[in-house]
Design a protein around this motif. Structure first.
Motif, PDB file in Angstrom:
ATOM      1  N   SER A   1     -39.110 -12.222 -73.560  1.00 21.80           N
ATOM      2  CA  SER A   1     -38.371 -11.978 -72.316  1.00 21.80           C
ATOM      3  C   SER A   1     -37.860 -10.538 -72.219  1.00 21.80           C
ATOM      4  O   SER A   1     -37.778  -9.972 -71.132  1.00 21.80           O
TER       5      SER A   1
ATOM      6  N   VAL B   1     -40.682  -8.573 -70.809  1.00 27.33           N
ATOM      7  CA  VAL B   1     -40.898  -8.876 -69.382  1.00 27.33           C
ATOM      8  C   VAL B   1     -39.834  -8.167 -68.536  1.00 27.33           C
ATOM      9  O   VAL B   1     -40.150  -7.584 -67.491  1.00 27.33           O
TER      10      VAL B   1
ATOM     11  N   LEU C   1     -47.593 -14.508 -63.761  1.00 31.23           N
ATOM     12  CA  LEU C   1     -46.149 -14.779 -63.757  1.00 31.23           C
ATOM     13  C   LEU C   1     -45.300 -13.555 -64.083  1.00 31.23           C
ATOM     14  O   LEU C   1     -44.115 -13.532 -63.797  1.00 31.23           O
TER      15      LEU C   1
ATOM     16  N   TYR D   1     -44.826 -10.568 -62.981  1.00 27.75           N
ATOM     17  CA  TYR D   1     -44.062  -9.856 -61.950  1.00 27.75           C
ATOM     18  C   TYR D   1     -43.599 -10.791 -60.827  1.00 27.75           C
ATOM     19  O   TYR D   1     -43.293 -10.330 -59.739  1.00 27.75           O
ATOM     20  N   ALA D   2     -43.580 -12.094 -61.094  1.00 30.47           N
ATOM     21  CA  ALA D   2     -43.066 -13.042 -60.102  1.00 30.47           C
ATOM     22  C   ALA D   2     -41.546 -13.038 -60.184  1.00 30.47           C
ATOM     23  O   ALA D   2     -40.960 -13.628 -61.092  1.00 30.47           O
ATOM     24  N   ASN D   3     -40.911 -12.336 -59.248  1.00 27.29           N
ATOM     25  CA  ASN D   3     -39.462 -12.137 -59.340  1.00 27.29           C
ATOM     26  C   ASN D   3     -38.654 -13.423 -59.155  1.00 27.29           C
ATOM     27  O   ASN D   3     -37.468 -13.442 -59.458  1.00 27.29           O
TER      28      ASN D   3
ATOM     29  N   ILE E   1     -39.165 -16.072 -60.770  1.00 26.81           N
ATOM     30  CA  ILE E   1     -39.116 -16.759 -62.068  1.00 26.81           C
ATOM     31  C   ILE E   1     -38.448 -15.838 -63.086  1.00 26.81           C
ATOM     32  O   ILE E   1     -38.848 -14.684 -63.237  1.00 26.81           O
ATOM     33  N   GLU E   2     -37.440 -16.347 -63.756  1.00 30.15           N
ATOM     34  CA  GLU E   2     -36.735 -15.562 -64.767  1.00 30.15           C
ATOM     35  C   GLU E   2     -37.690 -15.252 -65.928  1.00 30.15           C
ATOM     36  O   GLU E   2     -38.526 -16.094 -66.289  1.00 30.15           O
ATOM     37  N   PRO E   3     -37.567 -14.051 -66.527  1.00 32.84           N
ATOM     38  CA  PRO E   3     -38.446 -13.704 -67.657  1.00 32.84           C
ATOM     39  C   PRO E   3     -38.437 -14.737 -68.774  1.00 32.84           C
ATOM     40  O   PRO E   3     -39.466 -14.997 -69.396  1.00 32.84           O
ATOM     41  N   GLU E   4     -37.277 -15.342 -69.035  1.00 31.44           N
ATOM     42  CA  GLU E   4     -37.202 -16.362 -70.086  1.00 31.44           C
ATOM     43  C   GLU E   4     -38.089 -17.558 -69.735  1.00 31.44           C
ATOM     44  O   GLU E   4     -38.745 -18.133 -70.599  1.00 31.44           O
TER      45      GLU E   4
ATOM     46  N   VAL F   1     -40.735 -17.407 -67.773  1.00 32.10           N
ATOM     47  CA  VAL F   1     -42.132 -16.952 -67.853  1.00 32.10           C
ATOM     48  C   VAL F   1     -42.667 -17.203 -69.264  1.00 32.10           C
ATOM     49  O   VAL F   1     -43.745 -17.778 -69.446  1.00 32.10           O
TER      50      VAL F   1
END
Lengths: 368, 116
Positions: free
Chosen positions: A317, A320, B14, B16-18, B20-23, B25
């Protein structure tokens, strides 16, 4: 003519890297909601200190902090570098301030020569040995070959008293493009065990315990001892260990730790040695601490496709968040090629990180 | 239709899909850090669920990696005298030693081959 609108970020996540990306791109940013729900809201002293450092190495930067400290407006100026001294607060080690300077130093007008004073290591941030043996070699891969870090005094937490000197003599127009699609083979494990204001035997005990674990893998192990005493050993006692697995082509994967309260040198030596095995098992060409630096320099590269082999475990994360911040500022997207495109078929857990350089050119560099 | 549907997520879609939170993803792509039973049935509606805001801690401005507990690391990286811990093979039949020794330039003696 319309004023360029600020890029808006929220919270203090990636605080330093967002300011660095803004400085490199020349785009103004606004960071809001900084610890807005915290009992003690707003910027911390080390973050204000970092803003001051940024102001002193640039020319024409405008920094506005709101009354509550929860919002920062930053309009970057030109990176000028030069000779300065920065006194770091003891709440964060020198590495916290020095690490982001590595992103800016090769793109300045004048050569960088900064003396940092403060704490040289802690558990949460990168230590000066990690920067020296882990991050500067990554810079070399992008063409920054004249970068030195000298330890004048060591200062263990909590009271610090250390002093280091960073000199960056290479000024780049744009970084070299990276093409690394095969895992580098590790030829040796090196390291440095240090102590301040304690018996030098603490260093030897760390080395012996780390060596007892590392010898099981059967490769060359060479750990240097570095015991500091007297006025150059700072204000607090302490000890720590940095281990580096290096390849013949200059790739270095490193881990580090320092002794905590009640810990013996054997605890630190053993722990760091096992952490090196763990880090090697989940690293590609660079380790997790080096990945942000490598990715940002790949994005700053020429308009060519850069490739870097990484382990899928490195895609977390934090990465990302970083990639989203990079896209917000530079508009550049990173792609991960699937496993079947990886050249080394034995390592099915790897991917190739690919990115097209943004074509960044150093606007500050003097034309000879 | 009966049974559960397991979707194979592409990290590039996923990333750069804003919304959805990076966690999330990472959880969806690699099933890391989450309860697997919950991850198996991922419906389209999950994209639009409102997330609870979490204030990041101080460590989110640092890239120093985190490691497992020392006891867990010791158990994972225990070597016997023959430099092999065959009992601990993963699904692909690789022991931790085999995985890590691939990364080193080792002499034949070190990796257990006969000199003759």
């Amino acid at each position: 003519m319309a004023k360029p609108s600020n890029i808006v970020f929220q919270t203090h996540r990636n605080f330093r890297i967002r300011l660095i990306l803004s400085t490199l791109s020349g785009k103004p940013i606004k960071i809001e909601k900084i610890r807005s729900n915290d009992v003690n809201p707003g910027l911390r002293d080390y973050e204000v200190s970092f803003l001051r450092l940024l102001e002193s190495i640039t020319n024409g930067s405008i920094i506005e902090i709101s009354y509550t400290g929860t919002t920062v407006n930053y309009k970057p100026g030109l990176i000028i570098g030069g000779q300065i001294t920065h006194n770091c607060p003891i709440t964060k080690p020198i590495g916290y301030f020095l690490e982001p300077i590595l992103y800016l130093a090769p793109f300045s007008k004048k050569k960088f020569s900064i003396v940092f004073t403060g704490v040289t290591s802690n558990k949460q941030d990168i230590t000066i040995d990690g920067i020296k043996w882990g991050l500067i070699p990554v810079l070399e891969k992008f063409g920054v070959r004249e970068c030195e870090l000298h330890t004048i005094k060591r200062g263990s937490p909590p009271n610090g008293g250390g002093e280091v000197h960073l000199k960056v003599n290479t000024l780049l127009s744009s970084p070299l493009t990276l093409h690394v699609t095969e895992l580098p083979k590790i030829s040796a494990v090196r390291g440095i065990a240090y102590c301040t204001k304690v018996s030098p035997s603490m260093v030897n005990r760390q080395i012996d315990s780390a060596r007892s674990v590392l010898n099981k893998i059967g490769c060359e192990v060479n750990i240097t001892s570095d015991a500091w005493r007297g006025k150059n050993s700072g204000n607090s006692p302490g000890f720590g260990l940095t281990l580096v697995a290096e390849s013949k082509k200059g790739w270095r994967i490193f881990v580090e730790d320092i002794g905590g309260p009640g810990e013996t040198p054997e605890d630190v030596g053993t722990r760091v040695a096992y952490q090196l095995f763990e880090e090697l098992s989940i690293s590609g060409a660079v380790c997790r601490s080096q990945l942000p630096l490598a990715v940002v320099f790949m994005v700053l590269g020429k308009e060519d496709i850069g490739r870097l082999i990484i382990n899928n475990n490195q895609i977390d994360s934090h990465l990302v968040h970083l990639l989203r911040d990079i896209k917000k500022v530079f508009g550049t997207e990173v792609f991960f090629l699937p496993d079947d495109n990886v050249i080394d078929q034995n390592n099915e857990n790897n991917s190739i990180l690919t990115v097209k350089g943004s074509g960044f050119t150093n606007a500050s560099k003097k034309i000879a | 239709l009966q049974g559960t549907v397991t979707r194979k997520w592409d990290i590039n879609k996923l990333l750069y899909a804003n919304n959805i939170e990076p966690e999330d993803v990472i959880d969806r792509v690699y099933n890391r850090g989450g309860d697997e039973s919950e991850e198996e049935d991922i419906e389209e509606e999950d994209f639009f669920k409102k997330k609870i805001y979490k204030e990041p801690s101080n460590e989110f401005d640092s890239y120093k990696p985190h490691f497992s507990d020392i006891e867990m690391l010791k158990n994972k990286w225990i070597f016997d005298n023959n430099n092999s811990n065959i009992d601990k093979e993963d699904s692909a039949g690789n022991s931790p030693f085999a995985l890590i020794s691939r990364r080193f330039i080792l002499s034949k003696k070190m990796i257990g081959e006969d000199d003759s």
